[in-house]
Write a protein that holds these residues in place. Structure first.
Motif, PDB file in Angstrom:
ATOM      1  N   LYS A   1      22.321 -15.634  12.281  1.00 45.98           N
ATOM      2  CA  LYS A   1      22.671 -16.080  13.629  1.00 45.98           C
ATOM      3  C   LYS A   1      24.167 -16.351  13.754  1.00 45.98           C
ATOM      4  O   LYS A   1      24.765 -16.120  14.810  1.00 45.98           O
ATOM      5  N   ASP A   2      24.777 -16.824  12.669  1.00 46.40           N
ATOM      6  CA  ASP A   2      26.205 -17.141  12.706  1.00 46.40           C
ATOM      7  C   ASP A   2      27.089 -15.902  12.835  1.00 46.40           C
ATOM      8  O   ASP A   2      28.263 -16.020  13.211  1.00 46.40           O
ATOM      9  N   THR A   3      26.547 -14.726  12.521  1.00 43.66           N
ATOM     10  CA  THR A   3      27.360 -13.509  12.656  1.00 43.66           C
ATOM     11  C   THR A   3      27.823 -13.299  14.097  1.00 43.66           C
ATOM     12  O   THR A   3      28.828 -12.632  14.335  1.00 43.66           O
ATOM     13  N   SER A   4      27.094 -13.881  15.053  1.00 42.89           N
ATOM     14  CA  SER A   4      27.479 -13.709  16.463  1.00 42.89           C
ATOM     15  C   SER A   4      28.836 -14.335  16.769  1.00 42.89           C
ATOM     16  O   SER A   4      29.493 -13.952  17.736  1.00 42.89           O
ATOM     17  N   LEU A   5      29.279 -15.282  15.928  1.00 43.56           N
ATOM     18  CA  LEU A   5      30.576 -15.919  16.149  1.00 43.56           C
ATOM     19  C   LEU A   5      31.729 -14.955  15.912  1.00 43.56           C
ATOM     20  O   LEU A   5      32.853 -15.195  16.364  1.00 43.56           O
ATOM     21  N   ALA A   6      31.455 -13.861  15.204  1.00 42.20           N
ATOM     22  CA  ALA A   6      32.509 -12.881  14.932  1.00 42.20           C
ATOM     23  C   ALA A   6      32.930 -12.132  16.188  1.00 42.20           C
ATOM     24  O   ALA A   6      33.862 -11.332  16.154  1.00 42.20           O
ATOM     25  N   ILE A   7      32.273 -12.411  17.312  1.00 41.46           N
ATOM     26  CA  ILE A   7      32.673 -11.805  18.575  1.00 41.46           C
ATOM     27  C   ILE A   7      34.104 -12.192  18.927  1.00 41.46           C
ATOM     28  O   ILE A   7      34.815 -11.455  19.617  1.00 41.46           O
ATOM     29  N   ILE A   8      34.564 -13.345  18.432  1.00 40.48           N
ATOM     30  CA  ILE A   8      35.908 -13.821  18.773  1.00 40.48           C
ATOM     31  C   ILE A   8      37.002 -12.980  18.137  1.00 40.48           C
ATOM     32  O   ILE A   8      38.157 -13.044  18.564  1.00 40.48           O
ATOM     33  N   ILE A   9      36.676 -12.210  17.103  1.00 39.62           N
ATOM     34  CA  ILE A   9      37.681 -11.336  16.492  1.00 39.62           C
ATOM     35  C   ILE A   9      37.346  -9.869  16.766  1.00 39.62           C
ATOM     36  O   ILE A   9      37.786  -8.968  16.063  1.00 39.62           O
ATOM     37  N   SER A  10      36.524  -9.656  17.790  1.00 36.71           N
ATOM     38  CA  SER A  10      36.190  -8.299  18.266  1.00 36.71           C
ATOM     39  C   SER A  10      35.462  -7.452  17.238  1.00 36.71           C
ATOM     40  O   SER A  10      35.612  -6.221  17.217  1.00 36.71           O
ATOM     41  N   LEU A  11      34.686  -8.082  16.383  1.00 38.97           N
ATOM     42  CA  LEU A  11      33.817  -7.314  15.499  1.00 38.97           C
ATOM     43  C   LEU A  11      32.740  -6.662  16.357  1.00 38.97           C
ATOM     44  O   LEU A  11      32.096  -7.340  17.157  1.00 38.97           O
ATOM     45  N   PRO A  12      32.520  -5.354  16.227  1.00 34.56           N
ATOM     46  CA  PRO A  12      31.552  -4.674  17.101  1.00 34.56           C
ATOM     47  C   PRO A  12      30.100  -4.941  16.727  1.00 34.56           C
ATOM     48  O   PRO A  12      29.326  -4.023  16.469  1.00 34.56           O
ATOM     49  N   GLU A  13      29.738  -6.246  16.680  1.00 33.10           N
ATOM     50  CA  GLU A  13      28.344  -6.602  16.419  1.00 33.10           C
ATOM     51  C   GLU A  13      27.601  -6.647  17.752  1.00 33.10           C
ATOM     52  O   GLU A  13      28.160  -6.337  18.800  1.00 33.10           O
ATOM     53  N   ILE A  14      26.363  -7.064  17.713  1.00 35.50           N
ATOM     54  CA  ILE A  14      25.505  -6.902  18.889  1.00 35.50           C
ATOM     55  C   ILE A  14      26.000  -7.680  20.103  1.00 35.50           C
ATOM     56  O   ILE A  14      26.005  -7.162  21.226  1.00 35.50           O
ATOM     57  N   MET A  15      26.461  -8.921  19.922  1.00 33.95           N
ATOM     58  CA  MET A  15      26.913  -9.702  21.074  1.00 33.95           C
ATOM     59  C   MET A  15      28.210  -9.144  21.651  1.00 33.95           C
ATOM     60  O   MET A  15      28.445  -9.220  22.860  1.00 33.95           O
TER      61      MET A  15
END
Length: 216
Positions: free
Chosen positions: A158-172
């Protein structure tokens, strides 16, 4: 809400690609954090006075920092110190460091739960310290640590969603991009993301409950 448009193959594929990235980052972070956490937990269990205190301070510091701050540190501060990481590895490094500190406490607790009399018995029978840890203590501790470890891995996913702040192209991140294409895609895309997260985490939760019930 435009479910048909949101779930068209290009958009659906885009969301699934993001979820694939989420799973990849989670899998690598779980592997690395487990290795790091096990090592730190064993080192703390050895109770070498100076080393134990130093590790206790470092681990407590990391555990009490927001994961978001650690991600920023890996992606923004490290480049200023001469080490530039792409978003993928910055996210993995941050998750590994943070979750490794959490796992180290689980490992230490699992090792501590094993009766120390078994260590004395093993040593008196001629086994060295490493052999005692490998053949006597760790197998028992790992069985007791399994349920909390699985729960920690769920938190990591669940914590992987925080990587959205560095523009990691994950699901969120990909869901956010779809929102820019059409506000009508937001709810369908979020519902799909929630379903994907739930499917994986619920499966892991079942595994954790069964491990705890069996006390393996």
């Amino acid at each position: 809400m435009d479910f048909a448009g949101a779930y068209s193959w290009p958009n659906l594929s885009f969301i699934l690609q993001g979820f694939g990235m989420t799973l990849l980052v989670a899998a690598l972070s779980i592997l690395f954090s487990f290795v790091l956490g096990t090592l730190l937990g064993i080192l703390r269990y050895t109770r070498v006075p100076l080393l134990n205190r130093l590790l206790a301070v470092i681990i407590d510091l990391i555990r009490n920092l927001p994961l978001l701050l650690i991600i920023y540190f890996m992606y923004i501060v490290l480049p200023q110190l001469g080490l530039k990481l792409p978003p993928f590895w910055a996210a993995i490094a941050a998750l590994t460091l943070f979750e490794g500190a959490m796992i180290s406490e689980i490992v230490r607790g699992g090792l501590t739960s094993v009766d120390r009399g078994q260590i004395e018995a093993a040593r008196s029978s001629g086994l060295g310290y490493v052999q005692t840890m490998r053949h006597i203590i760790l197998p028992q501790a790992l069985r007791r640590m399994a349920p909390p470890l699985v729960s920690q891995f769920i938190s990591l996913l669940k914590d992987t969603s925080l990587a959205i702040i560095i523009s990691l192209p994950e699901i969120m991140h990909n869901v956010q991009i779809l929102q820019g294409h059409s506000p009508n895609y937001v709810i369908p895309a979020l519902l799909l993301a929630a379903l994907l997260y739930f499917a994986v985490n619920f499966t892991l939760s079942i595994i954790a409950r069964r491990l705890e019930a069996r006390k393996i």
